[in-house]
Structure formats: structure tokens, C-alpha cells
Scaffold this motif. Structure first.
Motif, PDB file in Angstrom:
ATOM      1  N   GLY A  27     -33.350  52.457  49.344  1.00  0.00           N
ATOM      2  CA  GLY A  27     -34.612  53.363  48.980  1.00  0.00           C
ATOM      3  C   GLY A  27     -34.406  53.577  47.473  1.00  0.00           C
ATOM      4  N   SER A  28     -33.999  52.669  46.711  1.00  0.00           N
ATOM      5  CA  SER A  28     -33.517  52.838  45.206  1.00  0.00           C
ATOM      6  C   SER A  28     -33.575  51.674  44.793  1.00  0.00           C
ATOM      7  CB  SER A  28     -32.458  53.588  45.270  1.00  0.00           C
ATOM      8  OG  SER A  28     -31.998  53.530  43.807  1.00  0.00           O
ATOM      9  N   LEU A  29     -34.209  51.666  43.468  1.00  0.00           N
ATOM     10  CA  LEU A  29     -34.309  50.181  42.582  1.00  0.00           C
ATOM     11  C   LEU A  29     -32.669  50.038  41.794  1.00  0.00           C
ATOM     12  CD1 LEU A  29     -37.664  49.926  40.857  1.00  0.00           C
ATOM     13  CD2 LEU A  29     -36.913  49.130  42.977  1.00  0.00           C
ATOM     14  N   THR A  30     -32.380  51.198  41.463  1.00  0.00           N
ATOM     15  CA  THR A  30     -30.827  51.347  40.973  1.00  0.00           C
ATOM     16  C   THR A  30     -29.840  50.906  41.618  1.00  0.00           C
ATOM     17  OG1 THR A  30     -31.860  53.246  39.528  1.00  0.00           O
ATOM     18  CG2 THR A  30     -29.360  52.764  39.622  1.00  0.00           C
ATOM     19  N   GLN A  31     -29.748  51.523  42.874  1.00  0.00           N
ATOM     20  CA  GLN A  31     -28.813  51.130  44.029  1.00  0.00           C
ATOM     21  C   GLN A  31     -28.899  49.751  44.354  1.00  0.00           C
ATOM     22  OE1 GLN A  31     -28.597  54.052  47.199  1.00  0.00           O
ATOM     23  NE2 GLN A  31     -28.661  55.725  45.930  1.00  0.00           N
ATOM     24  N   ALA A  32     -30.160  49.185  44.634  1.00  0.00           N
ATOM     25  CA  ALA A  32     -30.356  47.727  44.974  1.00  0.00           C
ATOM     26  C   ALA A  32     -29.809  46.881  44.009  1.00  0.00           C
ATOM     27  CB  ALA A  32     -31.897  47.521  45.096  1.00  0.00           C
ATOM     28  N   ALA A  33     -29.931  47.164  42.559  1.00  0.00           N
ATOM     29  CA  ALA A  33     -29.330  46.439  41.593  1.00  0.00           C
ATOM     30  C   ALA A  33     -28.022  46.438  41.513  1.00  0.00           C
ATOM     31  CB  ALA A  33     -29.892  46.962  40.266  1.00  0.00           C
ATOM     32  N   GLN A  35     -26.036  46.865  44.294  1.00  0.00           N
ATOM     33  CA  GLN A  35     -25.554  46.062  45.453  1.00  0.00           C
ATOM     34  C   GLN A  35     -25.551  44.584  45.277  1.00  0.00           C
ATOM     35  OE1 GLN A  35     -27.631  47.468  48.715  1.00  0.00           O
ATOM     36  NE2 GLN A  35     -26.985  49.726  48.615  1.00  0.00           N
ATOM     37  N   LEU A  36     -26.799  44.203  44.442  1.00  0.00           N
ATOM     38  CA  LEU A  36     -26.998  42.776  44.268  1.00  0.00           C
ATOM     39  C   LEU A  36     -26.394  42.154  42.775  1.00  0.00           C
ATOM     40  CD1 LEU A  36     -30.405  42.441  45.452  1.00  0.00           C
ATOM     41  CD2 LEU A  36     -28.502  41.729  46.794  1.00  0.00           C
ATOM     42  N   HIS A  37     -25.681  43.110  42.055  1.00  0.00           N
ATOM     43  CA  HIS A  37     -24.919  42.666  40.962  1.00  0.00           C
ATOM     44  C   HIS A  37     -26.172  42.199  39.840  1.00  0.00           C
ATOM     45  CE1 HIS A  37     -21.309  43.402  42.694  1.00  0.00           C
ATOM     46  NE2 HIS A  37     -21.468  42.711  43.567  1.00  0.00           N
ATOM     47  N   LEU A  38     -27.457  42.890  40.067  1.00  0.00           N
ATOM     48  CA  LEU A  38     -28.476  42.568  39.257  1.00  0.00           C
ATOM     49  C   LEU A  38     -28.678  43.484  38.301  1.00  0.00           C
ATOM     50  CD1 LEU A  38     -30.764  40.715  41.764  1.00  0.00           C
ATOM     51  CD2 LEU A  38     -29.415  39.417  39.829  1.00  0.00           C
ATOM     52  N   THR A  39     -29.592  43.491  37.316  1.00  0.00           N
ATOM     53  CA  THR A  39     -30.179  44.532  36.305  1.00  0.00           C
ATOM     54  C   THR A  39     -31.264  45.133  37.011  1.00  0.00           C
ATOM     55  OG1 THR A  39     -31.579  43.030  34.902  1.00  0.00           O
ATOM     56  CG2 THR A  39     -29.449  43.556  34.268  1.00  0.00           C
ATOM     57  N   GLN A  40     -31.739  46.325  36.751  1.00  0.00           N
ATOM     58  CA  GLN A  40     -32.636  47.000  37.283  1.00  0.00           C
ATOM     59  C   GLN A  40     -34.112  46.376  36.584  1.00  0.00           C
ATOM     60  OE1 GLN A  40     -32.557  51.308  37.335  1.00  0.00           O
ATOM     61  NE2 GLN A  40     -34.668  51.385  37.810  1.00  0.00           N
ATOM     62  N   PRO A  41     -34.103  45.851  35.687  1.00  0.00           N
ATOM     63  CA  PRO A  41     -35.388  45.163  35.270  1.00  0.00           C
ATOM     64  C   PRO A  41     -35.587  43.800  35.988  1.00  0.00           C
ATOM     65  CG  PRO A  41     -34.294  45.708  33.157  1.00  0.00           C
ATOM     66  CD  PRO A  41     -33.436  46.357  34.480  1.00  0.00           C
ATOM     67  N   ALA A  42     -34.563  43.241  36.287  1.00  0.00           N
ATOM     68  CA  ALA A  42     -34.658  42.025  37.245  1.00  0.00           C
ATOM     69  C   ALA A  42     -35.178  42.391  38.817  1.00  0.00           C
ATOM     70  CB  ALA A  42     -33.382  41.181  37.467  1.00  0.00           C
ATOM     71  N   ILE A  43     -34.537  43.392  39.060  1.00  0.00           N
ATOM     72  CA  ILE A  43     -35.059  44.153  40.534  1.00  0.00           C
ATOM     73  C   ILE A  43     -36.604  44.341  40.382  1.00  0.00           C
ATOM     74  CG2 ILE A  43     -34.944  46.015  42.139  1.00  0.00           C
ATOM     75  CD1 ILE A  43     -32.732  44.111  42.414  1.00  0.00           C
ATOM     76  N   SER A  44     -36.975  45.116  39.469  1.00  0.00           N
ATOM     77  CA  SER A  44     -38.423  45.362  39.161  1.00  0.00           C
ATOM     78  C   SER A  44     -39.434  44.261  39.231  1.00  0.00           C
ATOM     79  CB  SER A  44     -38.586  46.486  37.906  1.00  0.00           C
ATOM     80  OG  SER A  44     -37.839  47.650  38.327  1.00  0.00           O
ATOM     81  N   ASN A  45     -38.711  43.285  38.389  1.00  0.00           N
ATOM     82  CA  ASN A  45     -39.520  42.035  38.143  1.00  0.00           C
ATOM     83  C   ASN A  45     -39.763  41.222  39.624  1.00  0.00           C
ATOM     84  OD1 ASN A  45     -40.797  39.900  36.659  1.00  0.00           O
ATOM     85  ND2 ASN A  45     -38.987  38.429  37.476  1.00  0.00           N
ATOM     86  N   GLY A  63     -40.147  60.843  44.088  1.00  0.00           N
ATOM     87  CA  GLY A  63     -39.080  61.621  43.435  1.00  0.00           C
ATOM     88  C   GLY A  63     -38.211  60.564  42.487  1.00  0.00           C
ATOM     89  N   ARG A  64     -36.902  60.498  42.938  1.00  0.00           N
ATOM     90  CA  ARG A  64     -35.990  59.545  42.395  1.00  0.00           C
ATOM     91  C   ARG A  64     -35.769  58.518  42.923  1.00  0.00           C
ATOM     92  NH1 ARG A  64     -30.906  63.246  39.827  1.00  0.00           N
ATOM     93  NH2 ARG A  64     -32.175  64.492  38.540  1.00  0.00           N
ATOM     94  N   ARG A  65     -36.496  58.303  44.078  1.00  0.00           N
ATOM     95  CA  ARG A  65     -36.444  57.180  45.138  1.00  0.00           C
ATOM     96  C   ARG A  65     -37.659  56.509  45.301  1.00  0.00           C
ATOM     97  NH1 ARG A  65     -31.526  57.453  47.706  1.00  0.00           N
ATOM     98  NH2 ARG A  65     -32.259  56.050  49.411  1.00  0.00           N
ATOM     99  N   VAL A  66     -37.761  55.409  46.162  1.00  0.00           N
ATOM    100  CA  VAL A  66     -38.891  54.802  46.320  1.00  0.00           C
ATOM    101  C   VAL A  66     -38.961  54.685  47.768  1.00  0.00           C
ATOM    102  CG1 VAL A  66     -38.826  53.281  44.260  1.00  0.00           C
ATOM    103  CG2 VAL A  66     -37.801  52.614  46.290  1.00  0.00           C
ATOM    104  N   ALA A  67     -40.249  54.964  48.232  1.00  0.00           N
ATOM    105  CA  ALA A  67     -40.627  54.954  49.612  1.00  0.00           C
ATOM    106  C   ALA A  67     -41.562  53.614  49.941  1.00  0.00           C
ATOM    107  CB  ALA A  67     -41.356  55.964  50.018  1.00  0.00           C
ATOM    108  N   PRO A  68     -41.103  53.056  51.105  1.00  0.00           N
ATOM    109  CA  PRO A  68     -41.894  51.648  51.528  1.00  0.00           C
ATOM    110  C   PRO A  68     -43.219  52.273  52.004  1.00  0.00           C
ATOM    111  CG  PRO A  68     -40.499  52.200  53.285  1.00  0.00           C
ATOM    112  CD  PRO A  68     -39.952  53.229  52.100  1.00  0.00           C
TER     113      PRO A  68
END
Length: 311
Positions: A27-33, A35-45, A63-68
């Protein structure tokens, strides 16, 4: 498959679906980044590329999270299941040797079944596989399909609940319900009648804050009701309440038998005709032919073949 669909899918980077799965679960781009050892711009891309493929926003800010989006929620179980199949294909051996394996198995179960099953299951599994790891995890029933599909749970052991087509379910055992009360309770002298049971006050057990428990669902169908004075989250606390008050408690017999040896409690037959407590085993179809998973399922079946394990 149509040629234009084949061309579209052939251009999809499968790593994008790993990103989708991580963002959906976190539920978060930052947390996903992280977990996957990637940068947040890479996740966004990656999400931006998937949006083009799906023709849908997939995730929106909350808010600070993302919802599907509804489209993302519909696709998530299939994507998670497909990733699990790929992972199992690469990582799972064709045979399972319990004696040398250090595999971790996660079983979803509620506290009453954990109490009944985990001691014996741990003893028997570790006797065959001394390096195995076994974890009990609390079940969120509304997320059961998703957690089994994602591999967050290997098995779930629970009462009958609605599940999707991707989930296999199998009856394990049935257990009767009984009534617990303190030995010097006024109703402990003779046979408990329905009238006496309804006239008494009760302690009930439910993990939910609101809603009827099993006994009250049956009573409501018959146009009856009882007086619930205390509502506990766990049977452990409810047994202590019953042992130190005039309240009556309905509970599974295997649980009550253990507590009568450790608390001043007496078990009597439940005077009301209630269905037996049915316990089911759940797993995802993707794990059906996994050797380690099949080994675990058979050990659970063996343990419960004659009913609930007596602690």
C-alpha cells in the motif's frame, strides 16, 4: 490468442508484475521500493508502464498511501498466484526431504485451534524434519484467498468460510460443543435444561466487536435469545471468567477438557441442539502438487484423523 494480444503481452516486462504485487501488498510505493531494493522513481516508472498496459490508473493516492482501483483489486490475486507459480518452478525441488529441509511452513489458525494442534504438530513435524520452521499466523478471513494465493499462508485451518475457486477445501474433523461452569454453580447439581440455560447469564467469545456468535445465530433462528453479560476475545480469558463467576460458557469440548484439569470448571452437555463445530483445511490450487506442501497436508490429516488433538 489473437496476434495483436500476443504482440502486446510479449512486450510486457514480467518484473513489472513483481512491482505491482509489492505495491498492492504494501500500500506504499516507498515500502515497495525498500522491499524490492529499488528506488522510488523506478517503482513509479514501473507502475506507469503497467497503467498503459492495463488502461487503468491501478493505484490512487490515499493520504500518504496508495489504494488499489477495482481493476487492480481484481487482477491482484491472479498476478500473485502467477508469481508464486514461477517462484515455485524455480525454487521448489521435485522431491521433498523433510530430514534435510529448512523450509518454513506458515499455518493460518485461530487461538483455539492453535492451542489444540500446534504442540502435537510441532512435535511430529520436527521429529521428521529437525531443521523445519513452523509458524502459526492469525487469519483475516476476508483476506484468506489473497494470502493463500500469495504464499503468505501455506495452509489455513478454520471453520467453514466462503472461498474462491482457486482455493481447495477439505473437511478435517468435527467437534461437539459443551457448557462450562464453576463446580459449585447452582446449575451444576443436575441436568442442565434449555430453560435453565436461557435464564442464566453468559460469557461469549468472538474476535469481532459486533455481531452474533454461533450459539446466538441458532437461537435467533428459533426466536430465542440469551443474556450475554461478558464478551471476550479468547476462550482462555472466558474460561477464567466462567471459573470465577456465575456466567456460563459454550466452548469446544477438547478445549474444555484441558481447562477442567487446570481451573475449577465443570463441563456439562449443551441442552440446545447446535451443529457440531466443523473444522476445514484450506490451501491454494497452485500448491496442490508441491512435494513439501503435500507432505505437510498429509501430516495435518494424520494428526486430526480421529478428531481434534487432545492437548
Amino acid at each position: 490468442m489473437k496476434p495483436d494480444v500476443e504482440r502486446a503481452t510479449s512486450r510486457v516486462d514480467l518484473n513489472l508484475f513483481r512491482v505491482f504485487d509489492a505495491v498492492f501488498r504494501a500500500g506504499s510505493l516507498t515500502q515497495a521500493a525498500a522491499q524490492l531494493h529499488l528506488t522510488q522513481p523506478a517503482i513509479s516508472n514501473a507502475i506507469a508502464r503497467l497503467r498503459l498496459q492495463f488502461g487503468d490508473p491501478l493505484f490512487v493516492r490515499d493520504g500518504r498511501r496508495v489504494a488499489p482501483t477495482p481493476r487492480a483489486r481484481a487482477a491482484a490475486p491472479e498476478i500473485s498466484a502467477a508469481l508464486q507459480v514461477l517462484q515455485q518452478t524455480l525454487a521448489t525441488p521435485q522431491v521433498f526431504d523433510a530430514a534435510s529441509s529448512s523450509r518454513r511452513f506458515v499455518l493460518g489458525m485461530r487461538d483455539v485451534l492453535e492451542f489444540a494442534m500446534m504442540p502435537r504438530l510441532t512435535q511430529e513435524l520436527l521429529a521428521e524434519g529437525p531443521r523445519l520452521q513452523l509458524q502459526s499466523a492469525r487469519i483475516e478471513r476476508r483476506r484468506l484467498d489473497r494470502e493463500l494465493a500469495a504464499g503468505a499462508l501455506d495452509l489455513s485451518i478454520d471453520i467453514p468460510v466462503p472461498v474462491g475457486e482457486g482455493i481447495v477445501q477439505e473437511a478435517l474433523f468435527e467437534e461437539t460443543l459443551c457448557v462450562a461452569m464453576r463446580p459449585d454453580h447452582p446449575l451444576a447439581r443436575g441436568r442442565l435444561s434449555v430453560k435453565q440455560w436461557l435464564a442464566a447469564r453468559h460469557v461469549a467469545v468472538s474476535s469481532r466487536r459486533l455481531g452474533l456468535v454461533l450459539e446466538d445465530v441458532v437461537l435467533q433462528r428459533e426466536g430465542l435469545r440469551r443474556d450475554v453479560a461478558v464478551r471476550c476475545q479468547y476462550y482462555y480469558a472466558a474460561c477464567h471468567v466462567a471459573a470465577t463467576s456465575d456466567l456460563l460458557l459454550v466452548l469446544p469440548r477438547y478445549y474444555g477438557e484441558w481447562f477442567t484439569a487446570h481451573l475449577p470448571l465443570k463441563l456439562v452437555h449443551l441442552p440446545l441442539e447446535l451443529p457440531s463445530l466443523q473444522v476445514m483445511l484450506y490451501w491454494h490450487r497452485n500448491a496442490e502438487h508441491d512435494p513439501g506442501h503435500a507432505w505437510l497436508r498429509e501430516r495435518v490429516r494424520t494428526l486430526t484423523r480421529r478428531g481434534a488433538p487432545r492437548p
